[in-house]
Structure formats: C-alpha cells, structure tokens
Motif scaffolding. Structure first.
Motif, PDB file in Angstrom:
ATOM      1  N   SER A 199       0.849  -1.189   0.000  1.00 15.48           N
ATOM      2  CA  SER A 199       0.000   0.000   0.000  1.00 15.48           C
ATOM      3  C   SER A 199       0.884   1.238   0.000  1.00 15.48           C
ATOM      4  O   SER A 199       1.834   1.335   0.789  1.00 15.48           O
ATOM      5  CB  SER A 199      -0.912   0.016   1.237  1.00 15.48           C
ATOM      6  OG  SER A 199      -1.781  -1.106   1.228  1.00 15.48           O
ATOM      7  N   SER A 237      -8.393   0.811 -11.301  1.00  9.53           N
ATOM      8  CA  SER A 237      -8.170  -0.576 -10.900  1.00  9.53           C
ATOM      9  C   SER A 237      -7.611  -1.360 -12.076  1.00  9.53           C
ATOM     10  O   SER A 237      -7.928  -1.090 -13.234  1.00  9.53           O
ATOM     11  CB  SER A 237      -9.472  -1.227 -10.411  1.00  9.53           C
ATOM     12  OG  SER A 237     -10.412  -1.332 -11.468  1.00  9.53           O
ATOM     13  N   VAL A 268      -4.255  -4.031  -8.783  1.00 10.43           N
ATOM     14  CA  VAL A 268      -3.923  -2.674  -8.378  1.00 10.43           C
ATOM     15  C   VAL A 268      -5.222  -1.891  -8.240  1.00 10.43           C
ATOM     16  O   VAL A 268      -6.030  -1.851  -9.164  1.00 10.43           O
ATOM     17  CB  VAL A 268      -3.009  -1.978  -9.409  1.00 10.43           C
ATOM     18  CG1 VAL A 268      -2.697  -0.558  -8.959  1.00 10.43           C
ATOM     19  CG2 VAL A 268      -1.729  -2.773  -9.631  1.00 10.43           C
ATOM     20  N   ARG A 287      -6.782   1.970  -6.931  1.00  7.93           N
ATOM     21  CA  ARG A 287      -6.452   3.332  -6.548  1.00  7.93           C
ATOM     22  C   ARG A 287      -7.690   4.035  -6.009  1.00  7.93           C
ATOM     23  O   ARG A 287      -8.789   3.889  -6.536  1.00  7.93           O
ATOM     24  CB  ARG A 287      -5.918   4.108  -7.754  1.00  7.93           C
ATOM     25  CG  ARG A 287      -4.439   3.878  -8.024  1.00  7.93           C
ATOM     26  CD  ARG A 287      -3.942   4.859  -9.045  1.00  7.93           C
ATOM     27  NE  ARG A 287      -2.495   4.812  -9.176  1.00  7.93           N
ATOM     28  CZ  ARG A 287      -1.849   4.831 -10.318  1.00  7.93           C
ATOM     29  NH1 ARG A 287      -2.530   4.920 -11.449  1.00  7.93           N
ATOM     30  NH2 ARG A 287      -0.543   4.797 -10.361  1.00  7.93           N
ATOM     31  N   THR A 338      -2.774   3.854  -3.217  1.00 11.28           N
ATOM     32  CA  THR A 338      -2.688   2.744  -4.157  1.00 11.28           C
ATOM     33  C   THR A 338      -2.456   1.470  -3.377  1.00 11.28           C
ATOM     34  O   THR A 338      -1.544   1.390  -2.542  1.00 11.28           O
ATOM     35  CB  THR A 338      -1.534   2.941  -5.154  1.00 11.28           C
ATOM     36  OG1 THR A 338      -1.716   4.157  -5.881  1.00 11.28           O
ATOM     37  CG2 THR A 338      -1.462   1.780  -6.132  1.00 11.28           C
TER      38      THR A 338
END
Length: 657
Positions: free
Chosen positions: A189, A204, A332, A334, A339
C-alpha cells in the motif's frame, strides 16, 4: 556531512563484518590516506633499488626501503610496526594514531579472529552523531547450525534528509522456496506514489499471467479514466479493441513474437465531465519465451552493473528460459492518493537459474568466484534439497511514513527452514557441508542520550568457502569490504612464482586476530597471523637475481616508514662490494655496508605478545626462505583485517546535495 560519512561507512563496515559466511558478498575498497603496512608494501617492487643494504660475511643481507608520508598530508600522527618471520610463520602489527579532527565522535572496540575452523568477530561501538539517523532500535539474529536455519529482524528507525517516492508505505508478504517451486504472496500500500507501468488514470487493474509451451497467456481487466484527447480511442468496442491490439502487439513485436488478443467484455460511460472505460482483454503471446529470458538477463546486468559477453549472456538466457512462471496474479486499486497492490506468484525450475549463476560466477562481482569451480557440488546440493524436502519460508511486515522532513520506518521479518536437520545431515554424508557453513550472528543497535550504540557478535564455522588460499583470502577481504589481490602486495605479477607455490604459502596462516580500539580521538590497532606448527617455504623470485627473504619488517614513526627485508644468501660467502652491487636491487645511489661496518637496527617481533593474542604456543625454529609473493599472501590475511578497521574513517558515501 563528515558525521554522515563516518557513521554510514562504519555501519556498513560492521554489517559487512557480521555478514561473514554469506556466499557472494561484494565490498568496496576504502580509499584511505592512512599509511598502513599493506599500502606501504604495495609500493615495493622486488627488483627496485633499495636505500641501503647491509651484508654479513656469510652473504646474508638486510635491504632497507624508505617511504616518507608527511603527517601534514593526513592530519594524523601514526606510529607502529609490522613484522613477518618465516619460522615460525608469524606476522604481527601494532599501530597507534590520532583520528582526523573531523572524523572524531566514534568510540569502541572491534575484534576479529580466524582459524581453520572459521571466522568470528565482535564489536561494541558508540557513534556520537549518527546523522542522518535520528533514532534507531534494531535487533537482528541469524542462526544456521546442524539443526536449524533461521533469521529474524526488528528495526524501528527515523531518518532525516531522506526523500522517498511516497508519503507512506506498508507491505506484508511471504516467500516460500522448495526444490520444486517458488511461491509468494503479499500486499503493498502506497500513498502519493507513481507506479511504473500503471497509467496515471487507472482506478483498478487486474492481470494474470500463465506461461505456455511457447509463450504466455495474459488476461487483463482494467477500469480507467479517459482523458479528452484519447476519447476517440475508447468510446466504441471496436476503437478499444484496436487500441488494445496495438498496445499488446507492440510488446510481442519487441520480443520477436506475435500476439493474438480479443476483448471479452467492454463498457464505456461518460457524463461530459468524466469518461470511464472498463474492459477485460485476453491475449496469447507466442514465440517470446527466449526474448523474455534475454530481457531478464539484460535487466540483471543493469542492476548488478555487470557486463556478460555474448556467450555468457546466451548461457544465462538458456537457463532462464527453462524456468517457468506457473501463474502471476496482480491487482492494483487506486482511491485518490492511495494505491493498494496485491500479488500471488508461483514459479518452478528455478534450479536452472541457480546453476546458471554458478556457471557465470567468474563474471558476476556479487558472486564468489570459487563457486565456478564447484558447479557439480552446487548441483548435487540442489539434489539433496529435493531429496530432503527442504522448504524455506520468509515473511515480512514493513511500514514507512514521511512527515516534517523525517522518514519513520518500522520493519520486522523472519525466516525459517523446514527439514533443515535432514538436509544438513545429508550434505555432511556427501562432504558438501562447506556450502552451508554453521554461522550465528546478532546485531543490536539503539539510540541513547550519548549517541547510537552498536553491538554485534558474528561467527562462521566449518567454512569451506573461506579456505586459506588466495581465492579464499580474497573472499574474506570481499566480505570485509576490502579489495585486494596478489598484484596489490608489492609484487610485479609477471615476476612471481607459480600460483601453486603461492597457494601452498598462504594456506599456512592457521590463526589470525585483529583488535581495534577507538577512544578520545585516538586509535590502537593490533593484530597477528601465524601457523604455530609450520614454517613458510617458497621458491625464489626476481627477473635476474633470486631474491629470497626470511624476515620482513615495517617501522613507522616521524612521518615515514622504513621497510627491512632480511635476505638469506643474498650473495656468496665473503663477498666484495662489487659482488653486492652486481645485484639488480643495488643501484648507484644505494648505500652498501659490508661486514664490520655499520650494522642495521632491524626491529623484532614480540613473540610473547603474539602467543598471547593468538592463545597459542609458537615453535621458534630456524629461519627459512620466503619470497615476495609469499609475503603478500600472508600479509593479506592481516592487512585485510587492518584495512577494514582503519579504512572506514576515510570511506565516503556519495555526497548528498
């Protein structure tokens, strides 16, 4: 900035010392203005003109060299001596000096001891101004014995003047290695960070890679914000398909293969203020495996600052191509400045990568060159790992946060190995235990009112990779952060004796010890190396004359050092001055003193002190011959320890603007 250089160099030096026994550790020579015996002897050529020569009736001689090193050049006062005697095989040094004014602020004691069973080192040091470290609490433990192989660490640190690429970081994860596979999973993170390869507008991203026979299968799903300038590339399914095909086909072309992809789902929405595309895309890459491996080799060379020749690079590429990525899953997400990343990895056939590294050990600075000669042993060790179901698991939890110009770090990790006792027993049965030497290490650091206190204790036993041979000595020096070679001990390598003779010489250094004390702006360095039960024997060297020596001494005082070489049989019995001057070491300016004239005042080794230091008894016999190469091989045992002790004062990390 002086305090930063001093504390950083010292901490690195201590960490290097406590890493003894690790395979493939690389160090850097600490350029120092302090004249230590090794540096003085580096200037000596066995064939150069001497300052003076004193000859006895039986033809033995003492040759002297003078080397000035004005104290004003270093700002320190250095006094002491170094001596080497071939029978018994003994080297001893004792130096004292003042530390440069801008290098003060370190007090403590460091000690190192080595014998044929291994190497041990202890230290207790206080750094008064450890900037940029403003606070540190650290405890690191490593234990590798017949029954266990574990390590753990717990570090809390606050560092000033550090500018990371994030405001906050947190990562947890686990890595598991067996003979069949490598698996890893974890999270990362970040706050206010740029992630390479992830577009700035991505909200994402989820990707899964699976290796096939001749390529890779990649499935990608993404949700991202579309900027106005790229709207026409994404607002229809056909446009999105063309954009994705161009993106992933260009990757395939760059890797010398092809890509066949299709959109599996697509959605585009916009309200005039923000346009968003969501899609799932599946692409099959073919014919790219070898180029992926080659790209990985290039990346390794860049990171390791190593240049492989074409044959070596291809060999490593072939090895990497044998490894398989069973599956890599990455997500991933955001949310504003934050993030979050998650990963899962499974790969196999990594033994090929290990063997490829061993094959190229001579070209990889971070890998011990000796491994190149032990390919079969390493290969058999990997077989033992499979037979004993060895499994190593490592886990970590790290957080870092930046605030008010400070970076706070809190890190813990631990590693454990299942079935290690079975593995160690199997290696011992096959005489391979030297590849996994017993070693223990504790490292503790704590900030106090007086500064940063560092205490460590390290021991490596039954270390076959640190044998007393030229290559083994080089490994000791590398671990200690000292680079040296036979050409760096005052010998023209074109004139030295065969390597087998040097190897035989250097193997005689059974015991070595070096102690360093730093207190109130001064230091005291004392060390010894010896073989209590043998003499040093060697062949003579010299381009024209056969120069052999039974003793070597260095005496430093008053801003200069004098080197004494005791050469037995330098000339025949009852020589004339003309016969003495006929030797290549005796020049027109050399002072020649024959028997009955001026006598040399040759320093003597304090053998009682050597016996006390090494906790042994010496059999003081008749002198035997030692050549310059032998001098270097034995001297390097002692000087490598001395250099790491003195050299850290002058070591400097790159300056920070």
């Amino acid at each position: 900035m002086a305090s930063f250089g001093r504390s950083s160099a010292l901490l690195v030096g201590i960490l290097l010392v406590t890493s003894l026994g690790a395979i493939g550790v690389t160090g850097a020579h600490a350029d120092s203005d302090e004249p230590v015996p090794e540096e003085i002897l580096e200037e000596i050529d066995a064939t150069e003109d001497v300052e003076a020569v004193y000859v006895s009736d039986d033809g033995d001689a003492v040759l002297t060299y003078d080397y000035p090193h004005e104290a004003s050049q270093t700002g320190t006062t250095l006094e002491g001596q170094f001596g080497l005697d071939t029978d018994p095989g003994v080297a001893y040094t004792h130096y004292t000096g003042a530390v440069d004014e801008d290098e003060r602020g370190v007090t403590g004691e460091l000690s190192m001891h080595s014998d044929r069973d291994g190497v041990s080192s202890v230290g207790d040091v206080l750094i008064e101004d450890p900037a940029p470290i403003t606070d540190l609490e650290a405890a690191i433990d490593v234990s590798q014995t017949d029954t266990e192989s574990t390590s753990s660490g717990d570090v809390q640190a606050t560092v000033a003047d550090h500018d990371p690429d994030y405001d906050a970081l947190e990562t947890t994860g686990e890595l598991e290695m067996t003979s069949e596979s490598i698996t890893s999973s974890g999270t990362l993170s970040l706050v206010e960070a740029e992630i390479d390869g992830v577009p700035a507008g991505t909200d994402s991203l989820e990707a899964t890679v699976v290796e096939r026979d001749d390529g890779y299968s990649l499935k990608v799903s993404e949700r991202r914000v579309i900027e106005d300038w790229e709207t026409d590339r994404w607002e229809t399914r056909e446009d999105a398909g063309e954009s994705l095909e161009n993106r992933y086909s260009s990757i395939a072309v760059g890797l010398g293969g092809t890509a066949d992809g299709e959109i599996e789902s697509y959605d585009y929405s916009g309200d005039g203020d923000q346009n968003i595309v969501e899609y799932e895309y599946h692409v099959e890459y073919t014919g790219v495996t070898d180029e992926v491996a080659a790209a990985a080799v290039s990346l390794v060379q860049q990171q390791a600052e190593t240049e492989l020749d074409e044959t070596e690079a291809q060999a490593m590429t072939d090895r990497l191509a044998e490894a398989t990525v069973e599956e890599l899953h990455l997500t991933v997400d955001r949310d504003g400045e934050a993030t979050d990343i998650e990963w899962d990895l499974e790969a196999d056939a990594h033994d090929e990568v290990v063997l490829g590294t061993v094959e190229l050990a001579d070209s990889l600075e971070s890998v011990d060159d000796d491994l190149a000669d032990r390919f079969d042993d390493v290969s058999e060790t990997l077989e033992v790992r499979a037979e004993t179901d060895l499994k190593r698991t490592t886990s970590w939890d790290v957080t870092a946060e930046r605030a008010d110009g400070l970076t706070m770090v809190d890190a813990t990790w631990e590693s454990d190995t299942e079935n290690w006792d079975r593995h160690a027993s199997a290696l011992e049965e096959r005489d391979l235990e030297a590849l996994t030497p017993d070693r223990t290490m504790t490292f503790d650091a704590a900030s106090t009112e007086d500064g940063l206190e560092v205490v460590y204790d390290s021991e490596t036993r039954e270390n076959g990779l640190l044998e007393w041979s030229p290559d083994g000595l080089g490994e000791v020096g590398t671990v200690l952060g000292v680079e040296f070679g036979l050409g760096d001990v005052g010998v023209d390598t074109d004139d030295v004796v065969p390597m087998s003779t040097v190897d035989e010489l250097s193997q005689t250094a059974e015991l070595a010890r070096t102690d360093l004390t730093i207190d109130d702006g001064t230091f005291e360095l004392e060390g010894a190396a010896a073989d209590p039960d043998a003499t040093l024997e060697s062949s003579p060297i010299g381009s024209e004359d056969e120069l052999t020596a039974s003793e070597l001494h260095v005496e430093t005082m008053g801003g200069s050092s004098t080197v004494y070489v005791v050469a037995d049989g330098f000339v025949g019995a009852d020589p004339t001055e003309a016969e003495v001057r006929d030797h290549e070491q005796v020049g027109s300016e050399t002072t020649v003193s024959m028997s009955g004239e001026e006598e040399p005042d040759v320093p003597e080794i304090d053998y009682d002190r050597v016996e006390t230091l090494l906790e042994t008894e010496l059999d003081r016999g008749e002198t035997s011959e030692l050549n310059w190469s032998g001098v270097g091989a034995v001297l390097v045992v002692l000087s490598s320890l001395a250099t790491v002790a003195l050299g850290f004062y002058a070591a400097r990390p790159p300056s920070r603007e």
